[in-house]
Design a protein around this motif. Structure first.
Motif, PDB file in Angstrom:
ATOM      1  N   MET A 199       3.343  -1.988  -6.771  1.00  0.00           N
ATOM      2  CA  MET A 199       2.917  -0.624  -6.532  1.00  0.00           C
ATOM      3  C   MET A 199       2.768  -0.363  -5.026  1.00  0.00           C
ATOM      4  SD  MET A 199       0.153   1.290  -8.746  1.00  0.00           S
ATOM      5  CE  MET A 199       0.111   3.016  -8.801  1.00  0.00           C
ATOM      6  N   SER A 200       2.323  -1.369  -4.286  1.00  0.00           N
ATOM      7  CA  SER A 200       2.171  -1.161  -2.851  1.00  0.00           C
ATOM      8  C   SER A 200       3.520  -0.912  -2.180  1.00  0.00           C
ATOM      9  CB  SER A 200       1.458  -2.338  -2.197  1.00  0.00           C
ATOM     10  OG  SER A 200       2.183  -3.529  -2.387  1.00  0.00           O
ATOM     11  N   ARG A 201       4.573  -1.543  -2.671  1.00  0.00           N
ATOM     12  CA  ARG A 201       5.911  -1.290  -2.122  1.00  0.00           C
ATOM     13  C   ARG A 201       6.339   0.154  -2.373  1.00  0.00           C
ATOM     14  NH1 ARG A 201       9.966  -6.332  -2.550  1.00  0.00           N
ATOM     15  NH2 ARG A 201       8.578  -7.885  -1.690  1.00  0.00           N
ATOM     16  N   LEU A 202       5.981   0.674  -3.526  1.00  0.00           N
ATOM     17  CA  LEU A 202       6.309   2.070  -3.839  1.00  0.00           C
ATOM     18  C   LEU A 202       5.588   3.010  -2.885  1.00  0.00           C
ATOM     19  CD1 LEU A 202       7.680   4.158  -5.659  1.00  0.00           C
ATOM     20  CD2 LEU A 202       5.717   3.984  -7.176  1.00  0.00           C
ATOM     21  N   ILE A 203       4.339   2.696  -2.577  1.00  0.00           N
ATOM     22  CA  ILE A 203       3.566   3.525  -1.643  1.00  0.00           C
ATOM     23  C   ILE A 203       4.234   3.531  -0.272  1.00  0.00           C
ATOM     24  CG2 ILE A 203       1.363   3.711  -0.409  1.00  0.00           C
ATOM     25  CD1 ILE A 203       0.100   2.569  -3.031  1.00  0.00           C
ATOM     26  N   ILE A 204       4.648   2.343   0.186  1.00  0.00           N
ATOM     27  CA  ILE A 204       5.321   2.260   1.481  1.00  0.00           C
ATOM     28  C   ILE A 204       6.631   3.042   1.452  1.00  0.00           C
ATOM     29  CG2 ILE A 204       6.495   0.684   3.088  1.00  0.00           C
ATOM     30  CD1 ILE A 204       4.301  -1.372   2.328  1.00  0.00           C
ATOM     31  N   LYS A 205       7.361   2.926   0.354  1.00  0.00           N
ATOM     32  CA  LYS A 205       8.636   3.640   0.229  1.00  0.00           C
ATOM     33  C   LYS A 205       8.420   5.151   0.263  1.00  0.00           C
ATOM     34  CE  LYS A 205      12.829   3.720  -2.539  1.00  0.00           C
ATOM     35  NZ  LYS A 205      13.518   3.167  -3.705  1.00  0.00           N
ATOM     36  N   LEU A 206       7.377   5.611  -0.394  1.00  0.00           N
ATOM     37  CA  LEU A 206       7.097   7.044  -0.395  1.00  0.00           C
ATOM     38  C   LEU A 206       6.616   7.524   0.969  1.00  0.00           C
ATOM     39  CD1 LEU A 206       5.381   7.411  -3.885  1.00  0.00           C
ATOM     40  CD2 LEU A 206       7.655   8.221  -3.218  1.00  0.00           C
TER      41      LEU A 206
ATOM     42  N   PRO B  24      10.437   7.366   3.472  1.00  0.00           N
ATOM     43  CA  PRO B  24      11.561   7.413   2.527  1.00  0.00           C
ATOM     44  C   PRO B  24      12.916   6.996   3.111  1.00  0.00           C
ATOM     45  CG  PRO B  24      10.873   9.632   3.114  1.00  0.00           C
ATOM     46  CD  PRO B  24       9.911   8.685   3.770  1.00  0.00           C
ATOM     47  N   ASP B  25      13.047   6.955   4.426  1.00  0.00           N
ATOM     48  CA  ASP B  25      14.317   6.590   5.052  1.00  0.00           C
ATOM     49  C   ASP B  25      14.470   5.066   5.039  1.00  0.00           C
ATOM     50  OD1 ASP B  25      16.524   6.094   6.656  1.00  0.00           O
ATOM     51  OD2 ASP B  25      15.857   7.380   8.296  1.00  0.00           O
ATOM     52  N   GLU B  26      15.396   4.563   4.210  1.00  0.00           N
ATOM     53  CA  GLU B  26      15.558   3.119   4.050  1.00  0.00           C
ATOM     54  C   GLU B  26      15.943   2.437   5.358  1.00  0.00           C
ATOM     55  OE1 GLU B  26      17.980  -0.159   1.365  1.00  0.00           O
ATOM     56  OE2 GLU B  26      18.357   1.970   1.056  1.00  0.00           O
TER      57      GLU B  26
ATOM     58  N   LYS C 251      15.175   3.315   8.407  1.00  0.00           N
ATOM     59  CA  LYS C 251      13.988   3.251   9.275  1.00  0.00           C
ATOM     60  C   LYS C 251      13.010   2.188   8.761  1.00  0.00           C
ATOM     61  CE  LYS C 251      12.831   5.338  12.551  1.00  0.00           C
ATOM     62  NZ  LYS C 251      13.044   4.928  13.938  1.00  0.00           N
ATOM     63  N   ARG C 252      12.834   2.101   7.437  1.00  0.00           N
ATOM     64  CA  ARG C 252      11.968   1.060   6.870  1.00  0.00           C
ATOM     65  C   ARG C 252      12.466  -0.320   7.257  1.00  0.00           C
ATOM     66  NH1 ARG C 252      12.344   3.748   2.037  1.00  0.00           N
ATOM     67  NH2 ARG C 252      13.603   2.086   1.150  1.00  0.00           N
ATOM     68  N   ASN C 253      13.767  -0.527   7.182  1.00  0.00           N
ATOM     69  CA  ASN C 253      14.333  -1.823   7.542  1.00  0.00           C
ATOM     70  C   ASN C 253      14.111  -2.140   9.017  1.00  0.00           C
ATOM     71  OD1 ASN C 253      15.200  -2.331   4.938  1.00  0.00           O
ATOM     72  ND2 ASN C 253      17.214  -1.463   5.278  1.00  0.00           N
ATOM     73  N   GLN C 254      14.199  -1.130   9.878  1.00  0.00           N
ATOM     74  CA  GLN C 254      13.943  -1.334  11.304  1.00  0.00           C
ATOM     75  C   GLN C 254      12.479  -1.705  11.544  1.00  0.00           C
ATOM     76  OE1 GLN C 254      15.065   2.378  13.061  1.00  0.00           O
ATOM     77  NE2 GLN C 254      17.256   1.921  13.064  1.00  0.00           N
ATOM     78  N   LEU C 255      11.580  -1.011  10.869  1.00  0.00           N
ATOM     79  CA  LEU C 255      10.152  -1.233  11.077  1.00  0.00           C
ATOM     80  C   LEU C 255       9.661  -2.533  10.453  1.00  0.00           C
ATOM     81  CD1 LEU C 255       8.887   2.403  10.467  1.00  0.00           C
ATOM     82  CD2 LEU C 255       9.102   1.215  12.652  1.00  0.00           C
ATOM     83  N   ARG C 256      10.361  -3.013   9.446  1.00  0.00           N
ATOM     84  CA  ARG C 256       9.943  -4.235   8.761  1.00  0.00           C
ATOM     85  C   ARG C 256       9.840  -5.409   9.737  1.00  0.00           C
ATOM     86  NH1 ARG C 256      13.306  -4.385   4.209  1.00  0.00           N
ATOM     87  NH2 ARG C 256      11.760  -3.098   3.191  1.00  0.00           N
ATOM     88  N   ASP C 257      10.754  -5.464  10.700  1.00  0.00           N
ATOM     89  CA  ASP C 257      10.693  -6.537  11.695  1.00  0.00           C
ATOM     90  C   ASP C 257       9.424  -6.452  12.530  1.00  0.00           C
ATOM     91  OD1 ASP C 257      13.122  -7.626  10.930  1.00  0.00           O
ATOM     92  OD2 ASP C 257      14.274  -6.479  12.420  1.00  0.00           O
ATOM     93  N   VAL C 258       8.938  -5.246  12.754  1.00  0.00           N
ATOM     94  CA  VAL C 258       7.728  -5.064  13.562  1.00  0.00           C
ATOM     95  C   VAL C 258       6.498  -5.500  12.776  1.00  0.00           C
ATOM     96  CG1 VAL C 258       6.261  -3.389  14.739  1.00  0.00           C
ATOM     97  CG2 VAL C 258       8.751  -3.178  14.871  1.00  0.00           C
TER      98      VAL C 258
END
Length: 53
Positions: free
Chosen positions: A1-8, A11-13, A15-22
């Motif tokens: 459920m926490s992953r869904l919250i982050i995705k919401l 929503p830009d996949e 950008k999420r992938n870029q930020l994941r490294d941070v």
């Protein structure tokens, strides 16, 4: 459920992938995310309990 919250939240996949490294390498950021998710779950639980009374 926490992953869904982050995705919401982001929503830009791409950008999420870029930020994941941070945040993936910063323990304090991961703890902050965990606290935010826990607060959201607690709020939902409290609201559900409120309406049952």
């Amino acid at each position: 459920m926490s992953r869904l919250i982050i995705k919401l939240t982001q929503p830009d996949e791409e950008k999420r992938n870029q930020l994941r490294d941070v945040y993936g390498n910063d323990a304090m950021m991961l703890i902050a995310v965990g606290q935010t998710v826990a607060t959201e779950f607690a709020t939902i639980a409290a609201a559900n309990n409120y309406w049952r009374k």
